[in-house]
Each structure stands twice: as C-alpha cells, then as structure tokens.
Design an enzyme around this catalytic site. Structure first.
Site, PDB file in Angstrom:
ATOM      1  N   HIS A 148       0.821  -1.210   0.000  1.00 17.74           N
ATOM      2  CA  HIS A 148       0.000   0.000   0.000  1.00 17.74           C
ATOM      3  C   HIS A 148       0.856   1.261   0.000  1.00 17.74           C
ATOM      4  O   HIS A 148       2.072   1.218   0.193  1.00 17.74           O
ATOM      5  CB  HIS A 148      -0.945   0.008   1.205  1.00 17.74           C
ATOM      6  CG  HIS A 148      -0.288   0.040   2.541  1.00 17.74           C
ATOM      7  ND1 HIS A 148       0.182   1.210   3.115  1.00 17.74           N
ATOM      8  CD2 HIS A 148      -0.015  -0.946   3.428  1.00 17.74           C
ATOM      9  CE1 HIS A 148       0.701   0.933   4.307  1.00 17.74           C
ATOM     10  NE2 HIS A 148       0.600  -0.362   4.520  1.00 17.74           N
ATOM     11  N   CYS A 164       3.095  -5.051   6.650  1.00 12.95           N
ATOM     12  CA  CYS A 164       2.716  -4.608   5.306  1.00 12.95           C
ATOM     13  C   CYS A 164       3.925  -4.021   4.589  1.00 12.95           C
ATOM     14  O   CYS A 164       4.932  -3.686   5.199  1.00 12.95           O
ATOM     15  CB  CYS A 164       1.604  -3.570   5.374  1.00 12.95           C
ATOM     16  SG  CYS A 164       0.015  -4.253   5.910  1.00 12.95           S
TER      17      CYS A 164
END
Length: 190
Positions: A148, A164
C-alpha cells in the site's frame, strides 16, 4: 539501467479523488526511488518480488528486467516471508486495523471512526494505506498484509510497518495500474 525524471514522477497527481502531495526526491535516498534495473532471478514477467533485506519491491517486466521501487517493511517482530497472490485491489481504501494492533497501541483507537467494515479510517488523504492497496492472500485466505501507499514517504528504506509493504504514493499508483488480480507475490526472507 534507466531512471525516470523524478521531478515529474514524484509530483502531485491530478485527477485523483484526494490530493497526492508532491514528494521531494532529494529527501529520499536515491536507492529507493523508482527505476528500471537488471533482475536476473527466475520469476515470470508480471510477478512481484519483495526483498525486505534491501527494502525493494520488484515488478518483473521481462526476463532479466524489472521496475524496482523502494519500500518500508515490517519492523522487528513483524517481518514475514512466503508466497501470496493479489486477491483484491482498492483505490483510496478504508483502513480497519486488526484488534491486535489496537490492543498494542491504544492511541490508535482515538483516531478511528465508523467505516462500512468497522472502526477504522475512511479512504482519503489521512488514511495510513495511502492512495492504493493490494491485498495479499494465500490458499488459506487473507494474510492480513497489504502492499500500500503511505503518508510518510520518508519511511521507505526502513523497518516500520506491522508486516505490510509501504510504498511512496506515486509508486503504488504506478504499480497498481500494472498489476492484475491473481498476480503472484513472493516475499523473500529478510
């Protein structure tokens, strides 16, 4: 092999639902700015390979060539490795932190609001997932990890996340447009 004009690449993006601020490439280590590189590993074109040890994500263009992006990866105790696939993609996604994350950092709770999926942060300029998110799944389902964007471009090249893979918003927008559902992702051991 090739570097784009960074003043153009990292400028604000017109036509977005929310502002994508200009990133000053002079404030980012050049090692972590987008570029085309030789990539002599055996991955099929269209694959994504994340190398947490070097803080790079590679999108394999053709045999021997990849687009390399700088990334921020899992901090101590939150790194992971393995194979996954992109099973969902979201433009300006809502962020709903897992219960465990809120328990670890109770200050997060004060920033949360009601979203369609529970308490979190609605997609937009203040969302920690940034402009785009791609959701990683394996055969057991959602791994809980994402590739992301970030509101903190200076964190590329560091161990910063809860597992992440963070990218500069301009880079995640670039990658997102080129990735299909089902794209294989390999995260190498750190």
């Amino acid at each position: 092999m090739a570097r784009p004009n960074y003043a153009e690449v990292y400028t604000s993006y017109p036509g977005e639902r929310f502002a994508v601020p200009t990133v000053n490439p002079g404030e980012i280590d050049p090692e972590y700015l987008r570029q085309t590189v030789e990539f002599n590993r055996q991955y099929a074109p269209g694959s994504i390979v994340v190398d947490p040890a070097s803080y790079h994500l590679y999108f394999v263009e053709t045999p021997g060539i990849a687009t390399r992006y700088g990334v921020g990866v899992g901090r101590e105790g939150f790194g992971w490795s393995g194979a996954a696939k992109i099973n969902m993609k979201r433009d300006w996604p809502d962020w709903v932190p897992p219960r465990e994350m809120v328990e670890r950092d109770p200050e997060i709770k004060a920033t949360l609001e009601k979203t369609p999926r529970g308490l979190g942060v609605l997609g937009g300029a203040k969302n920690p997932l940034g402009a785009r998110a791609m959701y990683l799944f394996d055969q057991g389902g959602d791994l809980g990890y994402r590739i992301h964007g970030t509101l903190e471009p200076y964190t590329v090249g560091t161990n910063v996340s809860s597992g992440c893979v963070r990218m500069i918003n301009q880079d995640i927008i670039h990658l997102y447009a080129r990735v299909s559902l089902g794209t294989p992702v390999t995260v190498l051991p750190a």
